[in-house]
Design a protein around this motif. Structure first.
Motif, PDB file in Angstrom:
ATOM      1  N   ASN A 100       0.847  -1.189   0.000  1.00 32.94           N
ATOM      2  CA  ASN A 100       0.000   0.000   0.000  1.00 32.94           C
ATOM      3  C   ASN A 100       0.885   1.242   0.000  1.00 32.94           C
ATOM      4  OD1 ASN A 100      -1.466   2.286   1.405  1.00 32.94           O
ATOM      5  ND2 ASN A 100      -3.133   0.819   1.190  1.00 32.94           N
ATOM      6  N   HIS A 101       0.498   2.228  -0.803  1.00 36.69           N
ATOM      7  CA  HIS A 101       1.307   3.438  -0.970  1.00 36.69           C
ATOM      8  C   HIS A 101       1.675   4.087   0.370  1.00 36.69           C
ATOM      9  CE1 HIS A 101       3.051   6.838  -2.999  1.00 36.69           C
ATOM     10  NE2 HIS A 101       2.322   7.648  -2.260  1.00 36.69           N
ATOM     11  N   SER A 102       0.782   4.079   1.330  1.00 40.58           N
ATOM     12  CA  SER A 102       1.070   4.733   2.611  1.00 40.58           C
ATOM     13  C   SER A 102       2.111   3.984   3.444  1.00 40.58           C
ATOM     14  CB  SER A 102      -0.227   4.918   3.419  1.00 40.58           C
ATOM     15  OG  SER A 102      -0.813   3.668   3.690  1.00 40.58           O
ATOM     16  N   TYR A 103       2.483   2.754   3.032  1.00 40.33           N
ATOM     17  CA  TYR A 103       3.491   1.980   3.758  1.00 40.33           C
ATOM     18  C   TYR A 103       4.802   1.846   2.981  1.00 40.33           C
ATOM     19  CZ  TYR A 103      -0.222   0.763   6.955  1.00 40.33           C
ATOM     20  OH  TYR A 103      -1.237   0.828   7.884  1.00 40.33           O
ATOM     21  N   LYS A 104       4.903   2.530   1.862  1.00 46.04           N
ATOM     22  CA  LYS A 104       6.132   2.447   1.071  1.00 46.04           C
ATOM     23  C   LYS A 104       7.265   3.184   1.776  1.00 46.04           C
ATOM     24  CE  LYS A 104       4.115   1.459  -3.309  1.00 46.04           C
ATOM     25  NZ  LYS A 104       4.106   1.640  -4.717  1.00 46.04           N
ATOM     26  N   ARG A 105       8.478   2.693   1.500  1.00 51.02           N
ATOM     27  CA  ARG A 105       9.717   3.261   2.051  1.00 51.02           C
ATOM     28  C   ARG A 105       9.826   3.078   3.559  1.00 51.02           C
ATOM     29  NH1 ARG A 105      12.831   4.909  -1.571  1.00 51.02           N
ATOM     30  NH2 ARG A 105      14.035   6.363  -0.343  1.00 51.02           N
TER      31      ARG A 105
END
Length: 120
Positions: free
Chosen positions: A35-40
């Protein structure tokens, strides 16, 4: 397994010796999404490690888009090797990179004949 969609798409892009080496006892690493909010945050790295830790296969293969630099960087850091570049796995308009990784204690260097060679 032989005759399954994803495996056959990969096999169609490889020579017979690469098929024997990479696909004979292979974990097919088909999809890894975060999910984008958990990237990096290291989530993809942990998911990657957990998936491969629990397999008893000797090799693993995956495909990713040539332009997907974050994925390519992650996989290279995790010891994946390019075995074919510019592979039309999905279509000729969406070229992929096929990568392979030795598993379960296979820490020797990849034999040169199983790596990608730029044939220009």
């Amino acid at each position: 397994m032989s005759k399954q969609f994803y495996r056959e798409k990969i096999a169609n892009q490889l020579s017979d010796d690469k098929i024997d080496f990479w696909l004979a006892d292979c974990f097919e690493f088909v999809e890894l999404a975060v999910n984008h909010s958990y990237k990096r945050l290291g989530v993809a790295s942990k998911l990657h490690d957990e998936l491969l830790e629990n397999t008893n296969c000797g090799t693993a293969v995956l495909t990713t888009a040539i332009k997907n630099k974050p994925a390519l960087n992650l996989y290279r850091k995790k010891g994946w090797e390019v075995i074919k570049k510019d592979a039309p796995i999905i279509s000729k308009d969406n070229l992929q990179v096929i990568m392979g990784k030795l598993l379960n204690g296979n820490h020797f260097n990849f034999p040169e004949q199983y790596k990608y060679k730029n044939e220009t």
